[in-house]
Design a protein around this motif. Structure first.
Motif, PDB file in Angstrom:
ATOM      1  N   ARG A   5      17.415 -14.901 -33.820  1.00 54.40           N
ATOM      2  CA  ARG A   5      16.032 -14.531 -34.111  1.00 54.40           C
ATOM      3  C   ARG A   5      15.232 -15.818 -34.306  1.00 54.40           C
ATOM      4  O   ARG A   5      15.509 -16.615 -35.202  1.00 54.40           O
ATOM      5  CB  ARG A   5      15.944 -13.693 -35.397  1.00 54.40           C
ATOM      6  N   HIS A   6      14.226 -16.020 -33.463  1.00 53.32           N
ATOM      7  CA  HIS A   6      13.468 -17.261 -33.537  1.00 53.32           C
ATOM      8  C   HIS A   6      12.593 -17.332 -34.784  1.00 53.32           C
ATOM      9  O   HIS A   6      12.134 -18.413 -35.161  1.00 53.32           O
ATOM     10  CB  HIS A   6      12.596 -17.428 -32.292  1.00 53.32           C
ATOM     11  N   GLY A  44      10.963 -14.148 -26.825  1.00 58.30           N
ATOM     12  CA  GLY A  44      10.932 -13.987 -28.276  1.00 58.30           C
ATOM     13  C   GLY A  44       9.903 -12.955 -28.704  1.00 58.30           C
ATOM     14  O   GLY A  44       9.522 -12.068 -27.941  1.00 58.30           O
ATOM     15  N   GLY A  45       9.427 -13.077 -29.928  1.00 56.12           N
ATOM     16  CA  GLY A  45       8.523 -12.084 -30.480  1.00 56.12           C
ATOM     17  C   GLY A  45       7.058 -12.319 -30.191  1.00 56.12           C
ATOM     18  O   GLY A  45       6.231 -11.472 -30.511  1.00 56.12           O
ATOM     19  N   TYR A  48       4.716 -15.213 -35.068  1.00 54.34           N
ATOM     20  CA  TYR A  48       5.584 -15.180 -36.245  1.00 54.34           C
ATOM     21  C   TYR A  48       4.775 -15.411 -37.514  1.00 54.34           C
ATOM     22  O   TYR A  48       3.878 -16.256 -37.548  1.00 54.34           O
ATOM     23  CB  TYR A  48       6.665 -16.264 -36.126  1.00 54.34           C
ATOM     24  N   GLU A 133      12.592 -10.446 -22.633  1.00 53.28           N
ATOM     25  CA  GLU A 133      13.257 -10.624 -23.915  1.00 53.28           C
ATOM     26  C   GLU A 133      14.298  -9.520 -24.074  1.00 53.28           C
ATOM     27  O   GLU A 133      13.985  -8.344 -23.917  1.00 53.28           O
ATOM     28  CB  GLU A 133      12.246 -10.572 -25.059  1.00 53.28           C
ATOM     29  N   HIS A 135      16.496  -9.114 -26.909  1.00 50.41           N
ATOM     30  CA  HIS A 135      16.716  -8.631 -28.274  1.00 50.41           C
ATOM     31  C   HIS A 135      15.772  -7.460 -28.570  1.00 50.41           C
ATOM     32  O   HIS A 135      14.549  -7.599 -28.435  1.00 50.41           O
ATOM     33  CB  HIS A 135      16.478  -9.766 -29.269  1.00 50.41           C
ATOM     34  N   THR A 137      14.684  -5.964 -31.341  1.00 53.75           N
ATOM     35  CA  THR A 137      13.679  -6.179 -32.390  1.00 53.75           C
ATOM     36  C   THR A 137      12.595  -7.136 -31.909  1.00 53.75           C
ATOM     37  O   THR A 137      11.395  -6.891 -32.092  1.00 53.75           O
ATOM     38  CB  THR A 137      14.335  -6.726 -33.661  1.00 53.75           C
ATOM     39  N   GLU A 138      13.022  -8.239 -31.297  1.00 56.39           N
ATOM     40  CA  GLU A 138      12.051  -9.202 -30.782  1.00 56.39           C
ATOM     41  C   GLU A 138      11.174  -8.572 -29.709  1.00 56.39           C
ATOM     42  O   GLU A 138       9.967  -8.831 -29.650  1.00 56.39           O
ATOM     43  CB  GLU A 138      12.776 -10.432 -30.226  1.00 56.39           C
TER      44      GLU A 138
END
Length: 295
Positions: A5-6, A44-45, A48, A133, A135, A137-138
């Motif tokens: 998780r970044h 990624g997300g 942040y 992406e 992941h 959640t991301e």
């Protein structure tokens, strides 16, 4: 790597270097009145919160973006990057009901944009942004940030494999950003293999690779392996600003390797990297590397 998780690392010294370079590459692409496609293989997300539990756990941003937040003597390219981060904070703070001014010390540092958010801020109406992406959640966070933005397409998919379907783009202009977590040793080989295939498909693309400076054989070998893929020229920039721990581990710095770099990038980074290392250094032997091969 679905454990990565970044958010735990957002805004650290590696992000500073990566996004400084990315901004300059995209600024150069926008000089031509012709669209381009940016492919982010490990998106990624997208953004942040620096006051989140993840970001606060190690506080890596305190040794990265926070050290630059109030400066008034930055080189032009660093100021350009900082203005984008400040604009992202202004938007997020407004959305969250926070108050603050428009620059530096008057604006609280509460958020950090990922590569997708920085790219989307620089995107022209005719340009395309393709985000991958894996992941879950991301990807959900990324969808909330950019799922409805114009010119943006998202996919919860393996970026290495998905790149094959993105090249060549209809406009024959493309930038590929590749920055996996490298938590798996196999990521280093996958970077090389993916770029070799991408260059066969579209030799004219600009390929931007981030890598960590860690005590791993694969990390030390990666720049040399990338040089062998770049007969049309390359640029290599690296900063080393943090000491390893007592066992010799840790992220001591990071590098950016660009295949087919903009011709202006070397001069721009030559003006930035000494200043950046001075600001981000956590020990007396911090240094940088800037090298290129021009065809």
């Amino acid at each position: 790597m679905l454990a990565y998780r970044h958010a735990f690392h957002a805004g650290n010294h590696a992000d500073v270097l990566k996004h400084l370079v990315l901004v300059q590459v995209l600024r150069h692409m926008a000089l031509k009145d012709k669209p381009y496609r940016l492919v982010d293989t490990h998106a990624g997300g997208g953004g942040y919160a620096l006051d989140s539990a993840q970001a606060q756990k190690k506080g890596e941003y305190l040794q990265g973006i926070a050290r630059l937040w109030d400066v008034d003597d930055a080189p032009a390219a660093v100021t350009d990057y900082l203005d984008l981060v400040r604009a992202f904070n202004a938007r997020q703070n407004t959305d969250g009901g926070a108050s603050g001014g428009a620059a530096g010390g008057s604006l609280p540092l509460r958020h950090y944009p990922g590569s997708p958010a920085i790219a989307q801020a620089l995107l022209r109406p005719m340009d395309q942004l393709r985000l991958f992406e894996l992941h879950p959640t991301e990807f959900g966070i990324l969808s909330d940030h950019l799922g409805h933005a114009r010119g943006v397409q998202l996919a919860q998919a393996d970026g290495f494999e998905s790149l094959k379907g993105q090249l060549p783009p209809p406009s024959r202009r493309a930038v590929v950003l590749m920055d996996p977590s490298y938590e798996l040793a196999s990521d280093y080989a996958r970077v090389v293999d993916s770029l070799r295939d991408a260059l066969r498909r579209f030799a004219e693309g600009v390929y931007v690779v981030w890598y960590p400076q860690v005590s791993r054989v694969e990390a030390g070998q990666l720049p040399r392996r990338l040089q062998a893929l770049a007969p049309k020229g390359w640029l290599h920039a690296r900063i080393s600003v943090q000491q390893a721990d007592a066992q010799g581990y840790g992220l001591t710095g990071s590098g950016m390797f660009i295949l087919n770099p903009p011709y202006t990038l070397h001069a721009t980074l030559a003006a930035c990297l000494p200043w950046l290392v001075e600001r981000l250094a956590q020990h007396h032997h911090a240094t940088y590397l800037l090298d290129q091969h021009v065809v």
